[in-house]
Motif scaffolding. Structure first.
Motif, PDB file in Angstrom:
ATOM      1  N   LEU A 137       0.734  -1.175   0.048  1.00  0.00           N
ATOM      2  CA  LEU A 137      -0.143  -0.040  -0.023  1.00  0.00           C
ATOM      3  C   LEU A 137       0.838   1.232  -0.024  1.00  0.00           C
ATOM      4  CD1 LEU A 137      -2.841  -0.920   2.566  1.00  0.00           C
ATOM      5  CD2 LEU A 137      -3.101  -0.811   0.211  1.00  0.00           C
ATOM      6  N   GLY A 138       2.097   0.923   0.722  1.00  0.00           N
ATOM      7  CA  GLY A 138       3.005   2.446   0.554  1.00  0.00           C
ATOM      8  C   GLY A 138       3.828   2.388  -0.657  1.00  0.00           C
ATOM      9  N   GLU A 139       3.504   1.598  -1.789  1.00  0.00           N
ATOM     10  CA  GLU A 139       4.493   1.938  -2.884  1.00  0.00           C
ATOM     11  C   GLU A 139       3.652   2.731  -3.954  1.00  0.00           C
ATOM     12  OE1 GLU A 139       4.664  -1.971  -4.914  1.00  0.00           O
ATOM     13  OE2 GLU A 139       5.988  -2.930  -3.124  1.00  0.00           O
ATOM     14  N   GLU A 140       4.506   3.710  -4.439  1.00  0.00           N
ATOM     15  CA  GLU A 140       4.119   4.666  -5.123  1.00  0.00           C
ATOM     16  C   GLU A 140       3.338   4.020  -6.662  1.00  0.00           C
ATOM     17  OE1 GLU A 140       3.546   8.533  -5.985  1.00  0.00           O
ATOM     18  OE2 GLU A 140       4.692   7.988  -4.340  1.00  0.00           O
ATOM     19  N   GLY A 141       2.168   4.719  -6.864  1.00  0.00           N
ATOM     20  CA  GLY A 141       1.595   4.238  -8.054  1.00  0.00           C
ATOM     21  C   GLY A 141       0.883   2.759  -7.986  1.00  0.00           C
ATOM     22  N   SER A 142       0.470   2.305  -6.830  1.00  0.00           N
ATOM     23  CA  SER A 142      -0.036   1.029  -6.579  1.00  0.00           C
ATOM     24  C   SER A 142      -1.239   1.197  -6.114  1.00  0.00           C
ATOM     25  CB  SER A 142       0.736   0.088  -5.394  1.00  0.00           C
ATOM     26  OG  SER A 142       0.126  -1.030  -5.253  1.00  0.00           O
ATOM     27  N   SER A 143      -2.460   0.476  -6.782  1.00  0.00           N
ATOM     28  CA  SER A 143      -3.557   0.760  -6.310  1.00  0.00           C
ATOM     29  C   SER A 143      -4.094  -0.362  -4.960  1.00  0.00           C
ATOM     30  CB  SER A 143      -4.750   0.269  -7.676  1.00  0.00           C
ATOM     31  OG  SER A 143      -4.652  -1.198  -7.748  1.00  0.00           O
ATOM     32  N   VAL A 144      -5.036   0.141  -4.524  1.00  0.00           N
ATOM     33  CA  VAL A 144      -5.414  -0.799  -3.341  1.00  0.00           C
ATOM     34  C   VAL A 144      -5.855  -2.399  -3.673  1.00  0.00           C
ATOM     35  CG1 VAL A 144      -7.281  -0.908  -1.559  1.00  0.00           C
ATOM     36  CG2 VAL A 144      -6.297   0.993  -2.144  1.00  0.00           C
ATOM     37  N   THR A 145      -6.329  -2.525  -4.781  1.00  0.00           N
ATOM     38  CA  THR A 145      -6.592  -3.642  -5.339  1.00  0.00           C
ATOM     39  C   THR A 145      -5.380  -4.587  -5.764  1.00  0.00           C
ATOM     40  OG1 THR A 145      -8.714  -3.037  -6.148  1.00  0.00           O
ATOM     41  CG2 THR A 145      -7.845  -5.177  -7.123  1.00  0.00           C
ATOM     42  N   GLN A 146      -4.435  -3.868  -6.600  1.00  0.00           N
ATOM     43  CA  GLN A 146      -3.278  -4.339  -6.829  1.00  0.00           C
ATOM     44  C   GLN A 146      -2.360  -4.692  -5.606  1.00  0.00           C
ATOM     45  OE1 GLN A 146      -0.840  -1.873  -9.260  1.00  0.00           O
ATOM     46  NE2 GLN A 146       0.989  -3.228  -9.314  1.00  0.00           N
ATOM     47  N   ALA A 147      -2.457  -3.824  -4.736  1.00  0.00           N
ATOM     48  CA  ALA A 147      -1.800  -4.434  -3.326  1.00  0.00           C
ATOM     49  C   ALA A 147      -2.381  -5.474  -2.734  1.00  0.00           C
ATOM     50  CB  ALA A 147      -1.513  -3.025  -2.529  1.00  0.00           C
ATOM     51  N   ILE A 148      -3.666  -5.497  -2.494  1.00  0.00           N
ATOM     52  CA  ILE A 148      -4.198  -6.755  -1.973  1.00  0.00           C
ATOM     53  C   ILE A 148      -3.604  -8.223  -2.658  1.00  0.00           C
ATOM     54  CG2 ILE A 148      -6.399  -8.139  -1.824  1.00  0.00           C
ATOM     55  CD1 ILE A 148      -7.610  -5.232  -1.257  1.00  0.00           C
ATOM     56  N   TYR A 149      -3.509  -8.234  -3.891  1.00  0.00           N
ATOM     57  CA  TYR A 149      -3.231  -9.347  -4.430  1.00  0.00           C
ATOM     58  C   TYR A 149      -1.925  -9.734  -4.537  1.00  0.00           C
ATOM     59  CZ  TYR A 149      -8.148 -10.080  -6.211  1.00  0.00           C
ATOM     60  OH  TYR A 149      -9.451 -10.272  -5.846  1.00  0.00           O
ATOM     61  N   GLU A 150      -0.908  -8.507  -4.609  1.00  0.00           N
ATOM     62  CA  GLU A 150       0.356  -8.691  -4.445  1.00  0.00           C
ATOM     63  C   GLU A 150       0.818  -9.395  -2.986  1.00  0.00           C
ATOM     64  OE1 GLU A 150       2.235  -4.762  -5.461  1.00  0.00           O
ATOM     65  OE2 GLU A 150       2.053  -5.007  -7.554  1.00  0.00           O
ATOM     66  N   ALA A 151       0.010  -8.962  -2.328  1.00  0.00           N
ATOM     67  CA  ALA A 151       0.294  -9.482  -0.665  1.00  0.00           C
ATOM     68  C   ALA A 151      -0.014 -10.654  -0.558  1.00  0.00           C
ATOM     69  CB  ALA A 151      -0.621  -8.381   0.024  1.00  0.00           C
ATOM     70  N   GLY A 152      -0.809 -11.397  -1.589  1.00  0.00           N
ATOM     71  CA  GLY A 152      -1.125 -12.821  -1.490  1.00  0.00           C
ATOM     72  C   GLY A 152      -2.201 -13.340  -1.052  1.00  0.00           C
ATOM     73  N   TYR A 153      -3.511 -12.198  -1.109  1.00  0.00           N
ATOM     74  CA  TYR A 153      -4.695 -12.302  -0.822  1.00  0.00           C
ATOM     75  C   TYR A 153      -5.516 -12.947  -2.128  1.00  0.00           C
ATOM     76  CZ  TYR A 153      -4.258  -9.999   3.709  1.00  0.00           C
ATOM     77  OH  TYR A 153      -3.722  -9.571   4.852  1.00  0.00           O
TER      78      TYR A 153
END
Length: 341
Positions: A137-153
């Motif tokens: 979530l703290g990465e520049e340009g990352s959407s919430v949805t993208q962050a959720i799936y990148e985290a393994g959810y």
């Protein structure tokens, strides 16, 4: 390996959390034991502390048949292997998969893992995902949805449930500086200077000295920040009383964000009895991570609820005051007040 006096203290307390971190060798019997050994304790001058069983055997000592110290080292390696498996998995492995990887029966390994880490394998996996979500979530340009799936959810619903527990806000609010979160604040006169007391609808999110509304807005640039209402005014009054008498304690709701490690450290701080102190090494050992002394100190510094979460009760191993975000004079004053109480 902790210093000899910390090792002796762990032996005196039969500290199970220190098992596998070092062994104690008894000069008069030629036996080495793990810290939690139930046998009668020898005199301090007859104890020698060594980093592991191999070092003890090389020095001519033999393993205790009562506490079986060699098994503690194997247990620790098994837990480390399980943690690596969980950390590297795209989706959380089952308990059976983790236990098989470690070479233990599931029910036994469940207890072993919790004893070593302070949480179950499933809780550890959830905490890791929550920390990955926070980083994403703290990465520049990352959407919430993208962050959720990148985290393994696999689904946003699970991410939001974990984020509420571990971050103190929903992912969207955390991503966007507290957007749509309402925070009330008050500047309260205390005997140690003006304190900022702030809370969300869930509980206190900030207690600090030498800060004001501008500092709060920098922390939560998109939150809706308002002056205190009656509820917060009542909590602020309790905080001011706590500054005068930190030993009294206060049952106040809190809403702070932090990693699983930070939350464990803050819980350990709140468990320190008033009038007593602990070293950073003891706090790290209390949560099952005796090697994380420096990280424990950093987590104490990240504590956002001054006095309520009593990081002022932590000293250096040599008895020195260590650090305190709001000045050592305040730390000394709080400790002196607790001892008088």
């Amino acid at each position: 390996m902790p210093d000899p006096e910390a090792c002796w203290d762990a032996f005196a307390r039969r500290d199970r959390a220190m098992d596998g971190r070092f062994v104690g060798a008894v000069l008069t019997t030629g036996i080495y034991c793990k810290p939690s050994c139930p046998a009668r304790r020898p005199r301090r001058e007859n104890m020698l502390f060594l980093p592991d069983p191999a070092a003890a055997r090389a020095a001519g000592f033999r393993a205790c048949l009562r506490c079986r110290p060699d098994e503690a080292g194997r247990d620790r390696l098994a837990v480390e292997a399980a943690r690596a498996l969980i950390a590297g998995a795209e989706t959380p492995p089952t308990l059976d998969e983790v236990a098989t990887h470690a070479g233990y029966a599931p029910h036994h390994f469940h207890r072993l893992f919790k004893r070593e880490t302070g949480m179950t394998p499933a809780a550890y996996a959830r905490a890791l995902r929550a920390e990955r979500l926070k980083a994403a979530l703290g990465e520049e340009g990352s959407s919430v949805t993208q962050a959720i799936y990148e985290a393994g959810y696999n689904a946003p619903s699970r991410a939001y449930a974990d984020a509420e527990r571990h971050l103190g806000m929903t992912p969207s609010a955390w991503k966007d500086g507290g957007r749509d979160v309402e925070i009330r604040y008050a500047l309260v006169p205390t005997s140690l200077g003006t304190a900022l007391v702030a809370a969300t609808e869930k509980g206190l999110c900030r207690i600090s000295f030498d800060e004001d509304e501008a500092d709060l807005r920098r922390r939560f640039p998109h939150a809706q920040i308002w002056p205190a209402d009656a509820r917060l005014a009542a909590m602020a009054k309790q905080v001011a009383a706590l500054v005068d008498d930190p030993a009294a304690g206060a049952d106040l709701p809190v809403d702070v964000n932090g990693t699983a490690f930070q939350q464990a450290i803050w819980a350990a701080l709140r468990a320190i009895p008033p009038g007593e102190t602990r070293s950073y090494a003891e706090i790290a050992a209390a949560i099952g991570k005796p090697g994380a002394v420096r990280a424990a100190g950093t987590a104490c510094g990240d504590n956002g609820l001054a006095v309520l979460v009593p990081c002022h009760r932590v000293l250096r191993s040599d008895g020195g005051m260590g650090g305190y975000a709001y000045g050592l004079e305040r730390k000394r004053a709080l400790l002196a007040r607790e001892k008088k109480g």
